[in-house]
Motif scaffolding. Structure first.
Motif, PDB file in Angstrom:
ATOM      1  N   MET A   1       0.824  -1.196   0.000  1.00 47.82           N
ATOM      2  CA  MET A   1       0.000   0.000   0.000  1.00 47.82           C
ATOM      3  C   MET A   1       0.866   1.258   0.000  1.00 47.82           C
ATOM      4  SD  MET A   1      -3.081   1.022  -0.011  1.00 47.82           S
ATOM      5  CE  MET A   1      -4.259   2.138   0.606  1.00 47.82           C
ATOM      6  N   ALA A   2       1.919   1.281   0.824  1.00 45.20           N
ATOM      7  CA  ALA A   2       2.785   2.460   0.890  1.00 45.20           C
ATOM      8  C   ALA A   2       3.487   2.694  -0.438  1.00 45.20           C
ATOM      9  CB  ALA A   2       3.793   2.307   2.015  1.00 45.20           C
ATOM     10  N   VAL A   3       3.892   1.608  -1.095  1.00 47.66           N
ATOM     11  CA  VAL A   3       4.553   1.744  -2.392  1.00 47.66           C
ATOM     12  C   VAL A   3       3.567   2.249  -3.433  1.00 47.66           C
ATOM     13  CG1 VAL A   3       5.682   0.478  -4.241  1.00 47.66           C
ATOM     14  CG2 VAL A   3       6.279  -0.008  -1.871  1.00 47.66           C
ATOM     15  N   SER A   4       2.333   1.769  -3.382  1.00 47.94           N
ATOM     16  CA  SER A   4       1.315   2.187  -4.335  1.00 47.94           C
ATOM     17  C   SER A   4       1.016   3.677  -4.205  1.00 47.94           C
ATOM     18  CB  SER A   4       0.044   1.367  -4.115  1.00 47.94           C
ATOM     19  OG  SER A   4      -0.969   1.806  -4.969  1.00 47.94           O
ATOM     20  N   ILE A   5       0.909   4.163  -2.986  1.00 48.45           N
ATOM     21  CA  ILE A   5       0.605   5.580  -2.775  1.00 48.45           C
ATOM     22  C   ILE A   5       1.777   6.446  -3.218  1.00 48.45           C
ATOM     23  CG2 ILE A   5       0.191   7.343  -1.002  1.00 48.45           C
ATOM     24  CD1 ILE A   5      -1.609   5.325   0.380  1.00 48.45           C
ATOM     25  N   SER A   6       3.015   6.008  -2.933  1.00 47.06           N
ATOM     26  CA  SER A   6       4.148   6.814  -3.356  1.00 47.06           C
ATOM     27  C   SER A   6       4.268   6.839  -4.881  1.00 47.06           C
ATOM     28  CB  SER A   6       5.449   6.295  -2.732  1.00 47.06           C
ATOM     29  OG  SER A   6       5.727   4.985  -3.168  1.00 47.06           O
ATOM     30  N   LEU A   7       3.911   5.745  -5.550  1.00 50.56           N
ATOM     31  CA  LEU A   7       3.913   5.742  -7.013  1.00 50.56           C
ATOM     32  C   LEU A   7       2.812   6.646  -7.559  1.00 50.56           C
ATOM     33  CD1 LEU A   7       4.669   2.013  -7.887  1.00 50.56           C
ATOM     34  CD2 LEU A   7       6.121   4.000  -8.296  1.00 50.56           C
ATOM     35  N   VAL A   8       1.674   6.674  -6.895  1.00 50.31           N
ATOM     36  CA  VAL A   8       0.594   7.574  -7.312  1.00 50.31           C
ATOM     37  C   VAL A   8       1.070   9.014  -7.218  1.00 50.31           C
ATOM     38  CG1 VAL A   8      -1.665   8.480  -6.650  1.00 50.31           C
ATOM     39  CG2 VAL A   8      -1.314   6.029  -6.771  1.00 50.31           C
ATOM     40  N   LEU A   9       1.718   9.361  -6.126  1.00 52.02           N
ATOM     41  CA  LEU A   9       2.222  10.725  -5.969  1.00 52.02           C
ATOM     42  C   LEU A   9       3.299  11.042  -7.004  1.00 52.02           C
ATOM     43  CD1 LEU A   9       2.432  10.992  -2.084  1.00 52.02           C
ATOM     44  CD2 LEU A   9       0.736  12.003  -3.602  1.00 52.02           C
ATOM     45  N   LEU A  10       4.197  10.093  -7.241  1.00 49.77           N
ATOM     46  CA  LEU A  10       5.263  10.300  -8.220  1.00 49.77           C
ATOM     47  C   LEU A  10       4.697  10.498  -9.621  1.00 49.77           C
ATOM     48  CD1 LEU A  10       8.289  10.291  -8.965  1.00 49.77           C
ATOM     49  CD2 LEU A  10       8.058   7.831  -9.303  1.00 49.77           C
ATOM     50  N   PHE A  11       3.808   9.597 -10.045  1.00 53.81           N
ATOM     51  CA  PHE A  11       3.227   9.722 -11.380  1.00 53.81           C
ATOM     52  C   PHE A  11       2.331  10.952 -11.487  1.00 53.81           C
ATOM     53  CE2 PHE A  11       4.037   5.031 -11.872  1.00 53.81           C
ATOM     54  CZ  PHE A  11       5.029   5.198 -12.831  1.00 53.81           C
ATOM     55  N   GLY A  12       1.653  11.319 -10.417  1.00 51.97           N
ATOM     56  CA  GLY A  12       0.840  12.532 -10.429  1.00 51.97           C
ATOM     57  C   GLY A  12       1.694  13.775 -10.602  1.00 51.97           C
ATOM     58  N   LEU A  13       2.824  13.818  -9.919  1.00 54.36           N
ATOM     59  CA  LEU A  13       3.727  14.955 -10.050  1.00 54.36           C
ATOM     60  C   LEU A  13       4.319  15.026 -11.455  1.00 54.36           C
ATOM     61  CD1 LEU A  13       5.274  17.288  -8.722  1.00 54.36           C
ATOM     62  CD2 LEU A  13       7.025  15.626  -8.104  1.00 54.36           C
ATOM     63  N   ILE A  14       4.773  13.886 -11.963  1.00 49.31           N
ATOM     64  CA  ILE A  14       5.325  13.860 -13.321  1.00 49.31           C
ATOM     65  C   ILE A  14       4.262  14.251 -14.335  1.00 49.31           C
ATOM     66  CG2 ILE A  14       6.288  12.355 -15.104  1.00 49.31           C
ATOM     67  CD1 ILE A  14       7.662  10.790 -12.849  1.00 49.31           C
ATOM     68  N   ALA A  29       1.472   8.230 -21.706  1.00 46.07           N
ATOM     69  CA  ALA A  29       1.985   7.056 -20.995  1.00 46.07           C
ATOM     70  C   ALA A  29       1.955   7.279 -19.486  1.00 46.07           C
ATOM     71  CB  ALA A  29       3.400   6.734 -21.460  1.00 46.07           C
ATOM     72  N   VAL A  30       2.376   8.445 -19.048  1.00 45.90           N
ATOM     73  CA  VAL A  30       2.372   8.749 -17.613  1.00 45.90           C
ATOM     74  C   VAL A  30       0.940   8.836 -17.095  1.00 45.90           C
ATOM     75  CG1 VAL A  30       3.001  10.474 -15.882  1.00 45.90           C
ATOM     76  CG2 VAL A  30       4.627   9.847 -17.655  1.00 45.90           C
ATOM     77  N   ALA A  31       0.015   9.374 -17.895  1.00 47.48           N
ATOM     78  CA  ALA A  31      -1.395   9.438 -17.485  1.00 47.48           C
ATOM     79  C   ALA A  31      -1.967   8.038 -17.312  1.00 47.48           C
ATOM     80  CB  ALA A  31      -2.209  10.221 -18.504  1.00 47.48           C
ATOM     81  N   ALA A  32      -1.612   7.123 -18.193  1.00 46.32           N
ATOM     82  CA  ALA A  32      -2.084   5.741 -18.075  1.00 46.32           C
ATOM     83  C   ALA A  32      -1.521   5.083 -16.817  1.00 46.32           C
ATOM     84  CB  ALA A  32      -1.698   4.946 -19.310  1.00 46.32           C
ATOM     85  N   LEU A  33      -0.245   5.271 -16.541  1.00 48.52           N
ATOM     86  CA  LEU A  33       0.354   4.713 -15.329  1.00 48.52           C
ATOM     87  C   LEU A  33      -0.242   5.334 -14.074  1.00 48.52           C
ATOM     88  CD1 LEU A  33       4.072   4.513 -16.450  1.00 48.52           C
ATOM     89  CD2 LEU A  33       2.564   2.597 -15.943  1.00 48.52           C
TER      90      LEU A  33
END
Length: 61
Positions: A1-14, A29-33
């Protein structure tokens, strides 16, 4: 769960940066991820409820 949320934040920022810079194919591609990881996070339920509420409010107008 912690990894998923950090990836959401990372991809959202990018995604926000790419949209601001108006880049082409990389943004899609980033929007899809971002969507993929967001759907897997705990935010999926509230987002779905908010979307349903907005659609119901529009239909009631």
């Amino acid at each position: 769960m912690a990894v998923s949320i950090s990836l959401v934040l990372l991809f959202g920022l990018i995604l926000a940066l790419l949209l601001r810079a108006n880049k082409g194919y990389g943004t899609a591609a980033v929007a899809a991820l971002f969507g993929f990881y967001l759907a897997d996070s705990g935010a999926a339920g509230p987002i779905s409820q908010l979307t349903t509420a907005v659609i119901d409010a529009i239909q009631a107008m």
